[in-house]
Design an enzyme around this catalytic site. Structure first.
Site, short mmCIF file in Angstrom:
data_model
loop_
_atom_site.label_atom_id
_atom_site.label_comp_id
_atom_site.label_asym_id
_atom_site.label_seq_id
_atom_site.Cartn_x
_atom_site.Cartn_y
_atom_site.Cartn_z
N THR A 218 0.84 -1.21 0.00
CA THR A 218 0.00 0.00 0.00
C THR A 218 0.88 1.25 0.00
OG1 THR A 218 -1.83 -1.06 1.12
CG2 THR A 218 -1.54 1.28 1.57
N ARG A 246 -14.46 -7.39 0.61
CA ARG A 246 -13.62 -7.06 1.78
C ARG A 246 -13.03 -5.65 1.64
NH1 ARG A 246 -8.00 -5.52 2.67
NH2 ARG A 246 -7.39 -6.29 4.71
N VAL A 247 -13.10 -4.91 2.71
CA VAL A 247 -12.50 -3.58 2.76
C VAL A 247 -11.52 -3.56 3.93
CG1 VAL A 247 -12.95 -1.12 3.14
CG2 VAL A 247 -14.55 -2.46 1.78
N GLY A 248 -10.32 -3.06 3.67
CA GLY A 248 -9.30 -3.03 4.73
C GLY A 248 -9.31 -1.72 5.49
N ASP A 249 -8.18 -1.41 6.10
CA ASP A 249 -8.08 -0.20 6.92
C ASP A 249 -7.85 1.07 6.11
OD1 ASP A 249 -5.55 -1.38 6.25
OD2 ASP A 249 -4.60 0.12 7.53
N THR A 269 0.03 1.06 6.94
CA THR A 269 0.09 -0.04 5.98
C THR A 269 0.33 -1.34 6.74
OG1 THR A 269 1.21 -1.00 4.08
CG2 THR A 269 2.57 0.34 5.54
N GLY A 270 -0.33 -2.39 6.29
CA GLY A 270 -0.16 -3.66 6.97
C GLY A 270 -1.43 -4.48 6.89
N TRP A 271 -1.56 -5.40 7.79
CA TRP A 271 -2.69 -6.31 7.80
C TRP A 271 -3.93 -5.55 8.29
CZ3 TRP A 271 -2.04 -11.91 10.08
CH2 TRP A 271 -3.19 -12.65 9.78
N GLY A 272 -4.75 -5.13 7.33
CA GLY A 272 -5.82 -4.18 7.58
C GLY A 272 -6.77 -4.52 8.71
N1 ASP Z 1 -3.61 -2.28 4.79
C1 ASP Z 1 -3.97 -2.77 3.50
C2 ASP Z 1 -5.22 -3.60 3.61
O1 ASP Z 1 -5.36 -4.34 4.56
C3 ASP Z 1 -2.89 -3.59 2.87
C4 ASP Z 1 -1.56 -2.95 2.84
O2 ASP Z 1 -1.23 -2.11 3.68
O3 ASP Z 1 -0.76 -3.26 1.94
O4 ASP Z 1 -6.04 -3.55 2.73
#
Ligand code: ASP
Length: 352
Positions: A218, A246-249, A269-272
């Site tokens: 991201t 699915r929608v992330g953070d 950025t990371g595991w949403g």
């Molecule tokens: N945070 C993003 C999501 O979970 C992924 C990412 O940061 O690369 O959609």
């Protein structure tokens, strides 16, 4: 005697009050070294190890990170707003196939690309976001337009696509987002998923193993402008193999993006899923606002303790009202770059 006791008590109360309101050392230093403006970006965090990186690939990432941050730097240097700097900087990374945003977005389980983005203005606390769009070339522009031209904060799916068209944003054929590299990642993850489902627990989270070992990619930016205004923005294709809309953070204000002139501007950025549950971006700002801690301390607390204890992985970039920039992550690496008012550039990929 009574008078003396009273005097001692007043003195004691005065000293303890003073201590309470005393700024942490970092804050004092930040005030001394206040930057007129500054900008920090990320291009995703994850298992980014030097041994897995070719010299060419590393150079390509560094070149694009530099190209992107210089765009924002020049806007800020010329007196432009942090919002414009954030948006235009992110545009460069969205147009590159290297990052999981815009052109280089990852694939959904259905073999499509669904984009999420958000932007926030620290001066007014106005914000705009879009989720699950499929035809908007630069999703961060849509987020900005939602903020500036609609009465809403977040639009999603077909409605968001329609709004983008009506607003005259650049629309592309969904094929524009095809990249071989990202498509291969989808195929690989689906093979793994199939093996796991054939032999193991069929209700297991289908993308767990890959998430733990993947780069996220991201993109995001946080900036302070010459008028003391903070802004942050984030843009992503989400996570490979995502399904069910699915929608992330990244488009969630407070999780993926937050900005407040009184505290800081943050992009995650990371595991949403974990970033949503920990409300990472807002939590950093809240610690600063309510506990008067420095940005460094707040970011460290939220990423290294709160997020890590939950089991989440990733990181943030942030800037505070003094122009201090912080990149904090609990993964092996995070693509990142900073530029201060003196024009000093620093680029990082791995843990130092
Ligand atoms: N945070 C993003 C999501 O979970 C992924 C990412 O940061 O690369 O959609």
């Amino acid at each position: 005697m009574k008078k003396l006791v009273y005097l001692v008590l007043v003195l004691l109360a005065f000293t303890s009050c003073k201590n309470e309101s005393k700024l942490p050392v970092e804050h004092v230093q930040q005030q001394k070294e206040k930057q007129e403006f500054s900008i920090i970006i990320h291009g995703g965090a994850g298992t980014i190890l030097k041994e897995n990186m070719s010299a060419e690939k590393e150079a390509a990432y560094k070149t694009t990170l530099e190209e992107a941050i210089r765009v924002g730097y020049n806007i800020l240097k010329n007196g432009g707003s942090s919002l414009d700097a954030v948006q235009k900087t992110i545009n460069v990374m969205e147009d590159s196939p290297l990052f999981n945003a815009g052109k280089g977005a990852v694939f959904t389980n259905a073999g499509t690309n669904e984009h999420d983005a958000s932007i926030m203005d620290g001066k007014t606390l106005n914000a705009g976001a879009s989720a699950g769009t499929t035809i908007v070339k630069n999703p961060i522009n849509l987020a900005r337009t939602v903020m500036d031209q609609s009465p809403h904060v977040m639009l999603s799916g077909n409605g968001a696509n329609t709004f983008a068209k009506e607003q005259g944003l650049q629309i592309v054929d969904p094929d524009y987002f095809y990249t071989e590299r990202r498509h291969k990642s989808l195929e690989k993850i689906k093979e793994t998923e199939k093996l796991e489902l054939d032999h193991d627990d069929k209700t297991a989270l289908f993308y767990d193993a890959d998430i733990k070992n993947s780069k996220f990619g991201t993109v995001g930016c946080a900036a302070l402008d010459k008028n003391g205004n903070l802004a942050a923005g984030t843009s992503t294709g989400g996570m490979t193999n995502k399904r069910w809309g699915r929608v992330g953070d990244s488009p969630i204000i407070g999780a993926g993006t937050y900005a407040n002139n009184n505290t800081c501007a943050v992009s995650s950025t990371g595991w949403g899923e974990y970033f949503i549950r920990a409300m990472v971006a807002y939590d950093i700002s809240a610690l600063m606002e309510y506990k008067n801690v420095s940005l460094q301390e707040a970011a460290k607390e939220v990423i290294q303790n709160k997020l890590t204890n939950l089991g989440g992985t990733g990181g943030i970039v942030a800037v505070d009202k003094y122009g201090t920039m912080v990149a904090e992550f609990n993964t092996a690496g995070m693509y990142r770059a900073t530029m201060n008012a003196k024009g000093e550039l620093s680029i990082g990929i791995y843990k130092d």
